[in-house]
Design an enzyme around this catalytic site. Structure first.
Site, PDB file in Angstrom:
ATOM      1  N   ARG A   1       0.868  -1.052  -0.018  1.00 27.49           N
ATOM      2  CA  ARG A   1      -0.034   0.021  -0.151  1.00 27.49           C
ATOM      3  C   ARG A   1       1.009   1.262   0.041  1.00 27.49           C
ATOM      4  O   ARG A   1       0.433   2.235   0.531  1.00 27.49           O
ATOM      5  CB  ARG A   1      -0.913   0.119   1.276  1.00 27.49           C
TER       6      ARG A   1
ATOM      7  N   ARG B   1      -3.359   6.738   0.554  1.00 27.66           N
ATOM      8  CA  ARG B   1      -4.047   7.793   1.021  1.00 27.66           C
ATOM      9  C   ARG B   1      -3.071   8.426   2.178  1.00 27.66           C
ATOM     10  O   ARG B   1      -3.443   9.627   2.385  1.00 27.66           O
ATOM     11  CB  ARG B   1      -5.267   7.484   1.798  1.00 27.66           C
TER      12      ARG B   1
ATOM     13  N   ARG C   1      -7.204  11.487  -5.877  1.00 25.68           N
ATOM     14  CA  ARG C   1      -8.564  10.808  -5.521  1.00 25.68           C
ATOM     15  C   ARG C   1      -9.673  11.717  -5.289  1.00 25.68           C
ATOM     16  O   ARG C   1     -10.760  11.396  -5.925  1.00 25.68           O
ATOM     17  CB  ARG C   1      -8.103   9.993  -4.222  1.00 25.68           C
TER      18      ARG C   1
HETATM   19  O1  CP3 Z   1      -0.180  -1.699  -2.503  1.00 30.08           O
HETATM   20  C1  CP3 Z   1      -0.209  -0.797  -3.216  1.00 30.08           C
HETATM   21  O2  CP3 Z   1       0.088   0.497  -3.177  1.00 30.08           O
HETATM   22  C2  CP3 Z   1      -0.934  -1.166  -4.503  1.00 30.08           C
HETATM   23  C3  CP3 Z   1      -2.520  -1.102  -4.762  1.00 30.08           C
HETATM   24  C4  CP3 Z   1      -3.536  -1.798  -3.879  1.00 30.08           C
HETATM   25  C5  CP3 Z   1      -4.537  -1.455  -3.255  1.00 30.08           C
HETATM   26  N1  CP3 Z   1      -5.051  -2.312  -2.614  1.00 30.08           N
HETATM   27  C6  CP3 Z   1      -4.982   0.028  -3.452  1.00 30.08           C
HETATM   28  C7  CP3 Z   1      -5.990   0.309  -2.683  1.00 30.08           C
HETATM   29  C8  CP3 Z   1      -3.100  -3.209  -3.475  1.00 30.08           C
HETATM   30  C9  CP3 Z   1      -1.912  -4.257  -3.635  1.00 30.08           C
HETATM   31  C10 CP3 Z   1      -4.250  -3.472  -3.012  1.00 30.08           C
HETATM   32  C11 CP3 Z   1      -4.535  -4.974  -2.408  1.00 30.08           C
HETATM   33  C12 CP3 Z   1      -5.870  -5.070  -1.719  1.00 30.08           C
HETATM   34  N2  CP3 Z   1      -7.217  -4.651  -1.772  1.00 30.08           N
HETATM   35  C13 CP3 Z   1      -5.917  -6.338  -0.624  1.00 30.08           C
HETATM   36  C14 CP3 Z   1      -4.800  -7.293  -0.372  1.00 30.08           C
HETATM   37  C15 CP3 Z   1      -3.750  -6.392   0.542  1.00 30.08           C
HETATM   38  C16 CP3 Z   1      -4.384  -5.815   1.893  1.00 30.08           C
HETATM   39  O3  CP3 Z   1      -4.362  -4.717   1.953  1.00 30.08           O
HETATM   40  O4  CP3 Z   1      -4.983  -6.516   2.764  1.00 30.08           O
HETATM   41  C17 CP3 Z   1      -7.208  -6.209  -0.060  1.00 30.08           C
HETATM   42  C18 CP3 Z   1      -8.003  -7.150   0.754  1.00 30.08           C
HETATM   43  C19 CP3 Z   1      -8.134  -5.161  -0.991  1.00 30.08           C
HETATM   44  C20 CP3 Z   1      -9.344  -4.823  -1.020  1.00 30.08           C
HETATM   45  C21 CP3 Z   1      -9.574  -3.403  -0.568  1.00 30.08           C
HETATM   46  N3  CP3 Z   1      -9.368  -2.290  -1.475  1.00 30.08           N
HETATM   47  C22 CP3 Z   1     -10.204  -3.021   0.593  1.00 30.08           C
HETATM   48  C23 CP3 Z   1     -10.715  -3.913   1.867  1.00 30.08           C
HETATM   49  C24 CP3 Z   1     -10.044  -1.427   0.435  1.00 30.08           C
HETATM   50  C25 CP3 Z   1     -10.895  -0.650   1.517  1.00 30.08           C
HETATM   51  C26 CP3 Z   1     -10.048  -0.385   2.825  1.00 30.08           C
HETATM   52  C27 CP3 Z   1      -9.082   0.559   2.682  1.00 30.08           C
HETATM   53  O5  CP3 Z   1      -8.004   0.407   2.915  1.00 30.08           O
HETATM   54  O6  CP3 Z   1      -9.520   1.630   2.214  1.00 30.08           O
HETATM   55  C28 CP3 Z   1      -9.640  -1.088  -0.699  1.00 30.08           C
HETATM   56  C29 CP3 Z   1      -9.425   0.016  -1.138  1.00 30.08           C
HETATM   57  C30 CP3 Z   1      -8.074   0.637  -1.589  1.00 30.08           C
HETATM   58  N4  CP3 Z   1      -7.195  -0.306  -2.431  1.00 30.08           N
HETATM   59  C31 CP3 Z   1      -7.455   1.799  -1.614  1.00 30.08           C
HETATM   60  C32 CP3 Z   1      -6.278   1.808  -2.168  1.00 30.08           C
HETATM   61  C33 CP3 Z   1      -5.221   2.811  -2.252  1.00 30.08           C
HETATM   62  C34 CP3 Z   1      -8.137   3.109  -0.682  1.00 30.08           C
HETATM   63  C35 CP3 Z   1      -9.127   3.360  -1.783  1.00 30.08           C
HETATM   64  C36 CP3 Z   1      -9.534   4.970  -1.680  1.00 30.08           C
HETATM   65  O7  CP3 Z   1      -8.710   5.917  -1.973  1.00 30.08           O
HETATM   66  O8  CP3 Z   1     -10.831   5.360  -1.194  1.00 30.08           O
END
Ligand code: CP3
Length: 349
Positions: A28, A32, A41
């Site tokens: 990640r 954010r 965003r």
């Molecule tokens: O790592 C990176 O920087 C690359 C991008 C990336 C994102 N999500 C961007 C993201 C990667 C590799 C993921 C993987 C991901 N997504 C996982 C596996 C790893 C982990 O973190 O457990 C999972 C379970 C998800 C599903 C997901 N995506 C959830 C549950 C959420 C909401 C919770 C949260 O952290 O906001 C997301 C949203 C998400 N994925 C954001 C980002 C930057 C935030 C979205 C926003 O800007 O509103």
């Protein structure tokens, strides 16, 4: 492959090499906690619109590289683009996380496509090619997918859950239908990763964020087996492809994961004890991890101590510095700068 190995420290470690200064990237790392991400965003219609906008996705992927000079960029996207490409409705509302049309029974499963619509994923592949053109020398590009179990937990619950209860219950009550869903996801993820390699990623990571909630037999059936099928399928199509596994929360099951899943390296979450990591895991495969994301958020002496303990335990073998899970949105930029400097030896004491 040889050229890449020579000039990318992260790939040298994935090949079993040991670097005096371990390569570092953070799960990640694009997200954010970065003001430049929040600015893009705020202008986007939705999170998925950013993922499917080739230019923006490439730009966001590069933001943390420009700011911190990490050794790897990870493609900006999400694991839930796969259910989207299988025809499930997926939306992200700010502050609420993902929302999907929950799969409540086996008939809901029939509404899914059996195969991924790669046309929908085309912008993702194009973003990989765009990042490749702009990536500094020495920086590896990572692709990724969610592991079938983890993706299924969201597809069945229709949202993120604390305990993944809906998917666990579904797997017990509708075992055949659940196995069918896992099969669909194995095929979808394998094809997705193969295309990411074709578009230019150097390595991929398989995120099994919720592996740790599964009891022994279920862990083998829903985590180990599907992941090993993905690894075998990708390797068959892309010989020599480099793959990192991240079965979060697997604890002592890390050993059975390594017995059965032929990943090149393994991501360790922050609960993995460092002596166990060094003696039982790193002796078998390069390791990646495992700073507590909360230590990074906290900063100060707690951060320094945690970094040093990890370096002491793991930097004598093949090792990639990372967090034990993703960067938290509240994390101060200065703490990330301090982390990178300390890992690279610019700060002592
Ligand atoms: O790592 C990176 O920087 C690359 C991008 C990336 C994102 N999500 C961007 C993201 C990667 C590799 C993921 C993987 C991901 N997504 C996982 C596996 C790893 C982990 O973190 O457990 C999972 C379970 C998800 C599903 C997901 N995506 C959830 C549950 C959420 C909401 C919770 C949260 O952290 O906001 C997301 C949203 C998400 N994925 C954001 C980002 C930057 C935030 C979205 C926003 O800007 O509103």
């Amino acid at each position: 492959m040889t050229d890449r190995l020579v000039d990318k420290p992260l790939l040298r470690v994935l090949a079993g090499g040991c670097e005096a200064i371990p390569p570092i990237w953070l799960m990640r790392q694009a997200g954010r906690y970065l003001p430049e991400y929040r600015a893009l965003r705020a202008k986007a219609a939705g999170f998925l619109d950013l993922c499917f906008d080739t230019k923006q996705a490439a730009e966001i992927t590069l933001q943390p590289i420009r700011r911190f000079g990490f050794d790897a960029a990870i493609l900006f996207s999400d694991i839930l683009v796969v259910p989207h490409a299988l025809g499930q409705r997926v939306t992200f509302r700010e502050g609420e996380g993902p929302q999907l049309d929950a799969i409540v029974d086996s008939s809901a499963l029939k509404r899914l496509r059996e195969e991924v619509d790669h046309v929908r994923l085309e912008p993702v592949y194009e973003a990989i090619a765009a990042v490749k053109r702009q990536l500094p020398v020495g920086v590896a590009l990572l692709g990724f997918c969610g592991a079938p179990w983890t993706v299924a937990t969201y597809m069945i619950a229709g949202a993120g859950t604390m305990d993944q209860l809906p998917a666990r219950l579904f797997a017990y009550q509708h075992c055949e239908a659940f196995a069918k869903l896992i099969d669909i996801l194995v095929e979808a993820s394998t094809g997705y990763l193969i295309r990411q390699f074709a578009a230019g990623v150097d390595a991929v990571q398989i995120f099994d964020t919720w592996a740790g909630v599964l009891p022994g037999d279920e862990f083998r059936r829903w985590c180990i087996e599907p992941c090993s099928r993905i690894v075998a399928g990708v390797r068959k199509a892309v010989p020599g492809s480099r793959i990192i596994g991240f079965p979060r929360g697997a604890a002592t099951e890390l050993e059975s994961y390594l017995d059965a899943v032929a990943v090149d390296a393994i991501g360790l979450d922050w609960t993995v004890e460092l002596g166990f990591a060094r003696d039982r895991v790193q002796t078998r495969r390069p390791v990646q991890g495992n700073l507590d994301p909360l230590a990074l958020l906290a900063g100060g002496a707690a951060l320094d101590r945690s970094i040093d303990a990890i370096l002491d335990a793991l930097s004598g073998g093949p090792f990639i510095f990372n967090l034990g899970h993703g960067v938290l949105p509240e994390t101060p930029i200065a703490h990330v700068e301090r982390l990178v400097a300390r890992v690279r030896g610019a700060t002592d004491g």
